[in-house]
Write a protein that holds these residues in place. Structure first.
Motif, short mmCIF file in Angstrom:
data_model
loop_
_atom_site.label_atom_id
_atom_site.label_comp_id
_atom_site.label_asym_id
_atom_site.label_seq_id
_atom_site.Cartn_x
_atom_site.Cartn_y
_atom_site.Cartn_z
N VAL A 235 -29.56 7.79 12.23
CA VAL A 235 -28.57 7.66 12.80
C VAL A 235 -28.61 7.77 14.41
N ARG A 258 -26.92 8.34 19.19
CA ARG A 258 -26.28 7.41 18.24
C ARG A 258 -25.23 6.63 19.21
N PRO A 259 -24.92 5.54 18.38
CA PRO A 259 -23.93 4.64 19.26
C PRO A 259 -22.56 5.63 19.13
N GLY A 260 -21.91 5.45 20.43
CA GLY A 260 -20.77 6.15 20.56
C GLY A 260 -20.83 7.65 21.06
N LEU A 274 -31.28 2.84 34.88
CA LEU A 274 -30.55 2.98 33.49
C LEU A 274 -30.58 1.75 32.81
N ILE A 276 -28.65 -0.46 31.20
CA ILE A 276 -27.56 -0.66 30.91
C ILE A 276 -27.04 -1.70 29.75
N ARG A 277 -27.95 -2.75 29.67
CA ARG A 277 -27.81 -3.62 28.33
C ARG A 277 -27.46 -2.68 27.11
N MET A 279 -26.93 0.41 26.87
CA MET A 279 -25.59 1.18 26.82
C MET A 279 -24.51 0.35 26.51
N PHE A 280 -24.44 -0.73 27.06
CA PHE A 280 -23.37 -1.69 26.67
C PHE A 280 -23.62 -2.01 24.97
N SER A 281 -24.74 -2.24 24.64
CA SER A 281 -24.60 -2.90 23.33
C SER A 281 -24.52 -1.83 22.32
N HIS A 282 -24.88 -0.46 22.47
CA HIS A 282 -24.91 0.47 21.66
C HIS A 282 -24.02 1.35 22.14
N ASN A 283 -22.98 1.29 23.02
CA ASN A 283 -22.06 2.11 23.49
C ASN A 283 -22.39 3.73 23.70
N VAL A 284 -23.34 3.72 24.29
CA VAL A 284 -23.79 5.32 24.57
C VAL A 284 -23.59 5.35 26.19
N GLY A 285 -22.77 6.41 26.21
CA GLY A 285 -22.36 6.73 27.57
C GLY A 285 -23.24 7.63 28.59
N LEU A 286 -23.10 7.75 29.81
CA LEU A 286 -23.88 8.72 30.57
C LEU A 286 -22.78 9.54 31.23
#
Lengths: 343, 343
Positions: A235, A258-260, A274, A276-277, A279-286
């Motif tokens: 996961v 994990r996503p989110g 970074l 960024i693609r 981060m966007f597709s997996h919704n992983v923040g920084l």
């Protein structure tokens, strides 16, 4: 006074410089009783940052207040204090929001590896250590952990806060430097059920386990990432602490998150691009950055004084301050995790 | 069936393609009663994304279930449904954590601007619209707002959630496209006291004000950033919604975000270089990505049916579906904010 200076890559000296002194009425000068070397000091040491030849270096110290400016009222000459590496007024909007590292009048300790250090906004910055003092000095056994409160422990804590470590979740710590180890300790204190540290060095793995790591991943890159994914049941981690600052560490951090979830980063980024693609597709923040040390200091000092944490374990080499150059070399060559300096 | 296809940049056609059909037992096919054009459709339209000539385009639609696979049990033929653009099983670990846009078996609507659309994991994805139907169709006055629930409104909502919009704070929305406008609506619904929209277009400014914007900043770049900083008393915004996806928009977002805040981003990033040094020094985080539409759909549907929100106001041009090419041109040339298509 004597202080540590840098003249070029790998040219560290302990030499005479002008005395640190009160320049603003809100300043204090602290006589350094213990100092240490930060992982981030290695960037200029290795020539990765520009160097102004002869400038002082070192921003972590604790000590005794030697002099205060005319408007300082919260600390007095003779007080034993922890000096946050980032000085803040602790009253501006950013400080009140808990982001003291973005204080409108931010300054940084400039001669922490020296005899005296000037501290801006002493009232807002300094935290007095009470109740454990004989002759005005703390119990020597406490010194390393108090020293760790100047930067490394609050920085690891900030990584965990920024990554949103929560009770019962899985936290992955990328990096087994002193900051990463303190991140392990923080994640463990915050109740993460699994605390995974990525570490290839046996001595550091031991400290990580002492600090609460439940899993050690000794491989790197894709292999290490696959191992972490397996630990998390495929996961990904609920929180990732990026405690290095390199592109590879950051890539690993995003791969195992994990996503989110959020990657909390506290390593000064060097050459990081970074993803960024992803981060966007997996919704992983920084989130994260330079730690607002003053925000966490009172709580962490309580933990140290109550014996709940012992972050001083990150120090595995102690040297007299005039051998500071050897301290840098030892950390650079990974013979030491973190070096304590005594005047 | 007929559906919208793209053959090259600016070459949009409405033409015969193979029927969408049930391929997996978990699929459903929906007869599209209303579709629309997404801002992200303009990326391939403008040649910014690779194009597979003749492929269908369009991922936003609502309609009536036409056929279901053998294992579908939650929707039936004849049900009126909102189709989230991102289909999810709503049972995997990522879905259960509210990150349905990272479902382990994610798929995306492929012929939303057509007569029929296949939906993967119909049980997990589709949300039935009940209680407002005559002859199985919703009140025509509700159609635009129901249509907005397929993507644009949940995406604006996701920007606000990701940015951490909180009651009483200041939210800045960068971008006055349909997503940005929905971000304004979301921030307003979440109780932000000041909702600042950066918008140069009068018609969009009007919608933004209808959606709850308290301040409109009509300038861009450094000038616009300075204006936002003034509105926030020099402190910066508590939450920033980046709803464009360009480098300039992202730079502005980070410039106006207060230390310790988060930029919520939902615009598919194109040519964005994240300002990591600023993120580090100012402790401004980035969160967001592709919206987990299914997560927000039930709540947003309630808001629409109760008349609390009217996101359908973002549609300012309605065309018959066979004039879809004109719809793309109108959005590309900014003659329309967002185009509704009726079969």
């Amino acid at each position: 006074m004597k202080a540590t200076t840098i003249h070029a890559a790998r040219d560290i000296r302990f030499e005479e410089v002008p005395d640190a002194r009160v320049e603003q009425p809100t300043d204090a000068v602290v006589r350094v009783t213990t100092a240490c070397i930060c992982g981030s000091d290695l960037w200029p040491y290795r020539g990765e940052n520009p160097i102004k030849a002869g400038s002082t270096i070192g921003h972590e110290c604790i000590g005794v207040v030697e002099e205060v400016g005319s408007s300082v009222s919260q600390v007095r000459v003779g007080d034993f204090v922890v000096v946050p590496f980032d000085h803040c007024d602790n009253t501006c909007a950013h400080c009140r929001a808990g982001m003291q590292s973005a204080c409108v009048d931010l300054s940084i300790t400039q001669s922490g590896q020296g005899e005296l250090a000037r501290v801006g906004h002493a009232d807002g910055s300094l935290v007095r250590v009470d109740g454990v003092l004989g002759d005005g000095r703390p119990d020597p056994a406490l010194v390393p952990s108090l020293m760790a409160l100047s930067d490394v422990m609050p920085t690891g804590w900030h990584a965990a806060v920024s990554a949103g470590v929560a009770e019962g979740g899985t936290a992955v710590v990328v990096g087994d430097g002193a900051v990463g180890l303190c991140g392990v300790l923080a994640a463990s204190m915050m109740g993460a059920e699994k605390v995974v540290v990525m570490s290839r060095h046996e001595s550091r793995q031991r400290i990580a386990r002492d600090f609460g790591a439940t899993h050690v991943v000794a491989t790197r890159g894709e292999e290490g990432e696959a191992e972490v994914m397996e630990i998390t049941g495929g996961v990904g981690a609920d929180a990732v602490l990026e405690c290095v600052g390199t592109d590879q560490a950051m890539r690993t951090a995003f791969t195992v998150a994990r996503p989110g979830s959020t990657v909390g980063f506290v390593g000064v980024p060097h050459g990081v691009e970074l993803p960024i693609r992803r981060m966007f597709s997996h919704n992983v923040g920084l989130a994260g950055g330079m730690a607002p040390v003053r925000r966490y200091l009172p709580e962490l000092l309580d933990h140290v004084l109550a014996g709940r944490i012992d972050p001083g374990l990150v120090f595995d080499l102690t040297l007299p301050m005039d051998q500071v150059a050897e301290g840098y070399a030892a950390m650079d060559e990974r013979r030491a995790t973190k070096v304590l300096l005594q005047p």
